[in-house]
Design a protein around this motif. Structure first.
Motif, PDB file in Angstrom:
ATOM      1  N   LEU A 138     -86.897  -1.123   3.567  1.00 10.60           N
ATOM      2  CA  LEU A 138     -87.579  -2.375   3.253  1.00 10.60           C
ATOM      3  C   LEU A 138     -88.809  -2.570   4.131  1.00 10.60           C
ATOM      4  CD1 LEU A 138     -84.530  -4.778   2.793  1.00 10.60           C
ATOM      5  CD2 LEU A 138     -85.981  -3.793   1.000  1.00 10.60           C
ATOM      6  N   PHE A 139     -88.693  -2.236   5.404  1.00 10.73           N
ATOM      7  CA  PHE A 139     -89.860  -2.339   6.282  1.00 10.73           C
ATOM      8  C   PHE A 139     -90.986  -1.433   5.776  1.00 10.73           C
ATOM      9  CE2 PHE A 139     -87.264  -3.995  10.040  1.00 10.73           C
ATOM     10  CZ  PHE A 139     -87.927  -5.203  10.092  1.00 10.73           C
ATOM     11  N   LEU A 140     -90.659  -0.225   5.368  1.00  9.20           N
ATOM     12  CA  LEU A 140     -91.696   0.663   4.846  1.00  9.20           C
ATOM     13  C   LEU A 140     -92.325   0.076   3.586  1.00  9.20           C
ATOM     14  CD1 LEU A 140     -90.047   4.167   5.374  1.00  9.20           C
ATOM     15  CD2 LEU A 140     -92.064   3.266   6.556  1.00  9.20           C
ATOM     16  N   ALA A 141     -91.510  -0.506   2.723  1.00 12.00           N
ATOM     17  CA  ALA A 141     -92.048  -1.101   1.497  1.00 12.00           C
ATOM     18  C   ALA A 141     -92.930  -2.307   1.802  1.00 12.00           C
ATOM     19  CB  ALA A 141     -90.900  -1.513   0.580  1.00 12.00           C
ATOM     20  N   SER A 142     -92.688  -2.972   2.953  1.00  9.75           N
ATOM     21  CA  SER A 142     -93.536  -4.102   3.354  1.00  9.75           C
ATOM     22  C   SER A 142     -94.739  -3.637   4.165  1.00  9.75           C
ATOM     23  CB  SER A 142     -92.717  -5.109   4.169  1.00  9.75           C
ATOM     24  OG  SER A 142     -92.390  -4.597   5.451  1.00  9.75           O
ATOM     25  N   ALA A 143     -94.905  -2.309   4.285  1.00  8.50           N
ATOM     26  CA  ALA A 143     -96.017  -1.688   5.031  1.00  8.50           C
ATOM     27  C   ALA A 143     -95.931  -1.976   6.523  1.00  8.50           C
ATOM     28  CB  ALA A 143     -97.367  -2.110   4.460  1.00  8.50           C
ATOM     29  N   ASP A 144     -94.718  -2.091   7.043  1.00  7.14           N
ATOM     30  CA  ASP A 144     -94.495  -2.265   8.476  1.00  7.14           C
ATOM     31  C   ASP A 144     -93.823  -0.996   9.000  1.00  7.14           C
ATOM     32  OD1 ASP A 144     -93.849  -2.997  11.035  1.00  7.14           O
ATOM     33  OD2 ASP A 144     -92.889  -4.892  10.500  1.00  7.14           O
ATOM     34  N   GLN A 145     -94.648   0.011   9.265  1.00  8.15           N
ATOM     35  CA  GLN A 145     -94.106   1.305   9.659  1.00  8.15           C
ATOM     36  C   GLN A 145     -93.471   1.269  11.050  1.00  8.15           C
ATOM     37  OE1 GLN A 145     -96.461   4.879   7.957  1.00  8.15           O
ATOM     38  NE2 GLN A 145     -98.032   3.447   8.659  1.00  8.15           N
ATOM     39  N   GLN A 151     -85.872   0.778  13.444  1.00 12.84           N
ATOM     40  CA  GLN A 151     -84.558   0.932  12.821  1.00 12.84           C
ATOM     41  C   GLN A 151     -84.115   2.393  12.801  1.00 12.84           C
ATOM     42  OE1 GLN A 151     -82.389  -1.479  11.895  1.00 12.84           O
ATOM     43  NE2 GLN A 151     -83.878  -2.864  12.846  1.00 12.84           N
ATOM     44  N   TRP A 152     -85.031   3.282  12.545  1.00  9.46           N
ATOM     45  CA  TRP A 152     -84.727   4.716  12.510  1.00  9.46           C
ATOM     46  C   TRP A 152     -84.265   5.194  13.884  1.00  9.46           C
ATOM     47  CZ3 TRP A 152     -83.666   7.699   8.653  1.00  9.46           C
ATOM     48  CH2 TRP A 152     -83.814   9.080   8.720  1.00  9.46           C
ATOM     49  N   LEU A 153     -84.948   4.748  14.933  1.00  5.94           N
ATOM     50  CA  LEU A 153     -84.590   5.171  16.288  1.00  5.94           C
ATOM     51  C   LEU A 153     -83.283   4.544  16.760  1.00  5.94           C
ATOM     52  CD1 LEU A 153     -88.104   5.011  18.010  1.00  5.94           C
ATOM     53  CD2 LEU A 153     -86.864   7.041  17.213  1.00  5.94           C
ATOM     54  N   ARG A 154     -82.902   3.414  16.185  1.00 11.04           N
ATOM     55  CA  ARG A 154     -81.636   2.787  16.560  1.00 11.04           C
ATOM     56  C   ARG A 154     -80.436   3.475  15.914  1.00 11.04           C
ATOM     57  NH1 ARG A 154     -81.195  -3.492  17.375  1.00 11.04           N
ATOM     58  NH2 ARG A 154     -79.386  -2.608  18.432  1.00 11.04           N
ATOM     59  N   LEU A 155     -80.690   4.348  14.968  1.00 10.22           N
ATOM     60  CA  LEU A 155     -79.623   5.121  14.348  1.00 10.22           C
ATOM     61  C   LEU A 155     -79.250   6.312  15.217  1.00 10.22           C
ATOM     62  CD1 LEU A 155     -80.904   5.243  10.667  1.00 10.22           C
ATOM     63  CD2 LEU A 155     -78.759   4.179  11.401  1.00 10.22           C
ATOM     64  N   PRO A 156     -77.982   6.677  15.290  1.00 14.99           N
ATOM     65  CA  PRO A 156     -77.624   7.957  15.915  1.00 14.99           C
ATOM     66  C   PRO A 156     -78.303   9.092  15.154  1.00 14.99           C
ATOM     67  CG  PRO A 156     -75.667   6.619  15.467  1.00 14.99           C
ATOM     68  CD  PRO A 156     -76.811   5.963  14.757  1.00 14.99           C
ATOM     69  N   PRO A 157     -78.691  10.170  15.829  1.00 11.36           N
ATOM     70  CA  PRO A 157     -79.375  11.273  15.128  1.00 11.36           C
ATOM     71  C   PRO A 157     -78.637  11.752  13.877  1.00 11.36           C
ATOM     72  CG  PRO A 157     -79.513  11.596  17.488  1.00 11.36           C
ATOM     73  CD  PRO A 157     -78.630  10.403  17.282  1.00 11.36           C
ATOM     74  N   SER A 158     -77.319  11.750  13.906  1.00  9.34           N
ATOM     75  CA  SER A 158     -76.552  12.223  12.753  1.00  9.34           C
ATOM     76  C   SER A 158     -76.679  11.312  11.539  1.00  9.34           C
ATOM     77  CB  SER A 158     -75.080  12.370  13.130  1.00  9.34           C
ATOM     78  OG  SER A 158     -74.529  11.107  13.493  1.00  9.34           O
ATOM     79  N   GLU A 159     -77.122  10.066  11.768  1.00  9.96           N
ATOM     80  CA  GLU A 159     -77.260   9.100  10.675  1.00  9.96           C
ATOM     81  C   GLU A 159     -78.698   8.980  10.172  1.00  9.96           C
ATOM     82  OE1 GLU A 159     -74.958   7.729   9.086  1.00  9.96           O
ATOM     83  OE2 GLU A 159     -73.184   7.740  10.362  1.00  9.96           O
ATOM     84  N   LEU A 191     -89.565   1.526  22.794  1.00 11.70           N
ATOM     85  CA  LEU A 191     -89.191   0.462  23.714  1.00 11.70           C
ATOM     86  C   LEU A 191     -88.341  -0.592  23.016  1.00 11.70           C
ATOM     87  CD1 LEU A 191     -89.441  -0.831  26.524  1.00 11.70           C
ATOM     88  CD2 LEU A 191     -91.574  -1.894  25.740  1.00 11.70           C
ATOM     89  N   ALA A 192     -88.739  -0.999  21.817  1.00 10.98           N
ATOM     90  CA  ALA A 192     -87.962  -1.977  21.060  1.00 10.98           C
ATOM     91  C   ALA A 192     -86.560  -1.455  20.765  1.00 10.98           C
ATOM     92  CB  ALA A 192     -88.690  -2.326  19.753  1.00 10.98           C
ATOM     93  N   ALA A 193     -86.467  -0.185  20.379  1.00 13.13           N
ATOM     94  CA  ALA A 193     -85.149   0.398  20.098  1.00 13.13           C
ATOM     95  C   ALA A 193     -84.286   0.410  21.357  1.00 13.13           C
ATOM     96  CB  ALA A 193     -85.315   1.808  19.541  1.00 13.13           C
ATOM     97  N   GLU A 198     -84.952  -5.625  16.772  1.00  8.86           N
ATOM     98  CA  GLU A 198     -84.869  -5.180  15.380  1.00  8.86           C
ATOM     99  C   GLU A 198     -86.214  -4.843  14.761  1.00  8.86           C
ATOM    100  OE1 GLU A 198     -82.068  -4.449  14.395  1.00  8.86           O
ATOM    101  OE2 GLU A 198     -80.650  -5.737  15.448  1.00  8.86           O
ATOM    102  N   ARG A 199     -87.294  -5.345  15.343  1.00  6.64           N
ATOM    103  CA  ARG A 199     -88.594  -5.151  14.702  1.00  6.64           C
ATOM    104  C   ARG A 199     -89.715  -5.302  15.723  1.00  6.64           C
ATOM    105  NH1 ARG A 199     -89.497  -9.825  10.448  1.00  6.64           N
ATOM    106  NH2 ARG A 199     -91.202  -8.388   9.955  1.00  6.64           N
ATOM    107  N   LEU A 200     -90.923  -4.974  15.294  1.00 10.11           N
ATOM    108  CA  LEU A 200     -92.153  -5.267  16.016  1.00 10.11           C
ATOM    109  C   LEU A 200     -92.875  -6.400  15.289  1.00 10.11           C
ATOM    110  CD1 LEU A 200     -93.454  -1.599  16.567  1.00 10.11           C
ATOM    111  CD2 LEU A 200     -92.022  -2.968  18.109  1.00 10.11           C
TER     112      LEU A 200
END
Length: 350
Positions: A138-145, A151-159, A191-193, A198-200
Motif C-alpha cells: 500500500l505504501f508503494l501504491a501511495s508512492a511512499d517508497q 515495513q520491509w526492513l521490519r520483516l525477518p529476512p525469511s519473510e 533508523l525507523a525500522a 511504522e513509517r516516514l
C-alpha cells in the motif's frame, strides 16, 4: 516618509509580537532535531552502508518518535502531474511513477493513501508478516517508497518475499531500495525500522517550481546563477567537502562529516556561497532573486508540513533529515512556532 508609512512602522514597533518567544504549552512540547546531510547519491560507488552505522547509533540514541525526510508525497506528485505545463520537469526529477504498485494492488495514489491511513488507525500491536507485506504494498501504491522500505526492513529476512499485495516486481523494487545511495533509504528507513516506527513523513514541497518560458531564458538564468556561485565562499565549501569526503570510509569519518555539516557556522557559509550570492547577481531579469524566492517558499512550505504533522499528535520528538542547505532555513522558520523546541544536533552527534 508618508503618514501611512509612519503609522505602519509605529504599529509594528509597538506591537512587539514575536511568536517564537511565546512557547508556553500544556504538556510536553514538540522537540525537533534537523539533521543536515549531503545527498548520498553523490558519494562514490565504493561507499558501503555499514559505514553509516556510527551515525545511526547516535541518532537512535536520541530516540525520535517520528522521522521526516526530504521526499515528495504521492499526493503532491498527483497534483503536480495535473499541471504539466509548469511541473513536467519536477515530476520527472522528483516523483516516482507508482504504476507497478497500482497494477499489483489495483489502487491509485489517492485510494492507497486513504487505505494506509485507515489501516494505521487500527494497526495491531503485533502485526503479522502478512500485515507488513500488505502495508508495504500500500505504501508503494501511495508512492511512499521510504515507508514501504521501513515495513520491509521490519520483516525477518525469511519473510521478505512476494505475497499480500507484493508481486515479484515490487519485491525487486524494495530490494533495490535497500542498497540505493540515498539518505531516505540508507539512514531514515533503517533508523525507523530499528526504532520500531511504522513509517516516514514526506515533507518536501516543490509547488513553487516554475518552468522557464523557453530554452534561451533557461540558459541565461543558468549562466547568471553559475557566475554568482563562483565566489570565495563556494570555493571554501568545495575544499572542505573534498577533505571530508576522503575520510568517510575511515574510523569516525562519517561522524566528522556530519558534525561539520551541522555546525552553526555553516549557516552563513551556505548563505554567502549560494542564496546571498544569488540575491545580489546583477542581471536585469533578477534571475537570482527568482531563485531565492523559490528557495524561501519551498522551505516555508516544508516547515509548514512539519508543523502540520506535529500538530496532529502534540508532544512528539521528531528527527528531520534534509539536505544541508535546507537545515538552517527550516530551523529558523520552525523556531517561530509556539509549540516547537529545536534540539541541537550536537546532542546526538557528540
Amino acid at each position: 516618509m508618508s503618514p501611512v508609512s509612519l503609522w505602519v512602522v509605529a504599529f509594528l514597533a509597538g506591537a512587539g509580537f514575536d511568536p517564537g518567544t511565546l512557547k508556553d504549552v500544556a504538556g510536553p512540547p514538540n522537540e525537533v532535531m534537523v539533521l543536515g546531510t549531503p545527498h548520498l547519491s553523490n558519494w562514490p560507488e565504493s561507499f558501503e552502508a555499514k559505514q553509516l552505522d556510527p551515525l545511526l547509533d547516535r541518532l537512535a540514541g536520541w530516540k525520535p518518535q517520528a522521522i521526516a525526510v526530504e521526499s515528495l508525497s504521492g499526493l503532491q506528485c498527483d497534483a503536480l502531474r495535473r499541471f504539466p505545463s509548469r511541473y513536467a520537469d519536477t515530476v520527472k526529477d522528483y516523483c516516482w511513477d507508482a504504476a507497478p504498485a497500482r497494477q499489483a494492488t489495483g489502487l491509485d495514489v489517492l485510494a492507497a493513501t486513504a487505505h494506509v491511513d485507515r489501516l494505521l488507525a487500527n494497526w495491531p500491536a503485533n502485526p503479522t508478516a502478512g500485515d507488513r507485506r500488505h502495508l508495504a504494498a500500500l505504501f508503494l501504491a501511495s508512492a511512499d517508497q521510504g515507508s514501504a522500505l521501513v515495513q520491509w526492513l521490519r520483516l525477518p529476512p525469511s519473510e521478505r518475499h512476494a505475497g499480500d499485495g507484493l508481486d515479484a516486481t515490487l519485491v525487486a523494487r524494495l530490494e533495490m531500495l535497500r542498497g540505493r545511495h540515498n539518505e531516505e533509504f540508507l539512514i531514515a528507513a533503517p533508523l525507523a525500522a530499528r526504532l520500531g516506527l511504522e513509517r516516514l513523513a514526506q515533507i518536501d514541497d516543490h509547488s513553487a517550481d516554475r518552468a522557464y518560458r523557453n530554452a534561451e531564458e533557461e540558459k541565461a538564468a543558468g549562466e547568471a546563477l553559475m557566475k554568482a556561485w563562483d565566489n570565495p565562499a563556494t570555493n571554501r565549501r568545495k575544499a572542505a567537502d573534498a577533505t571530508l569526503s576522503k575520510g568517510i570510509g575511515l574510523g569516525e569519518g562519517v561522524l566528522t562529516l556530519y558534525r561539520n555539516y551541522n555546525a552553526p557556522d555553516q549557516a552563513r557559509i551556505i548563505y554567502d556561497s549560494d542564496f546571498g550570492a544569488a540575491l545580489n547577481e546583477p542581471s536585469p531579469q533578477r534571475y537570482g532573486r527568482n531563485y531565492a524566492g523559490y528557495w524561501e517558499t519551498r522551505n516555508l512550505r516544508m516547515a509548514a508540513n512539519i508543523r502540520d504533522i506535529l500538530g496532529a499528535v502534540p508532544g512528539q520528538r521528531m528527527l528531520v533529515i534534509v539536505g544541508a542547505s535546507h537545515k538552517f532555513y527550516l530551523q529558523a522558520y520552525l523556531n517561530m512556532m509556539h509549540d516547537v523546541r529545536l534540539v541541537d544536533t550536537r546532542v546526538a552527534l557528540r
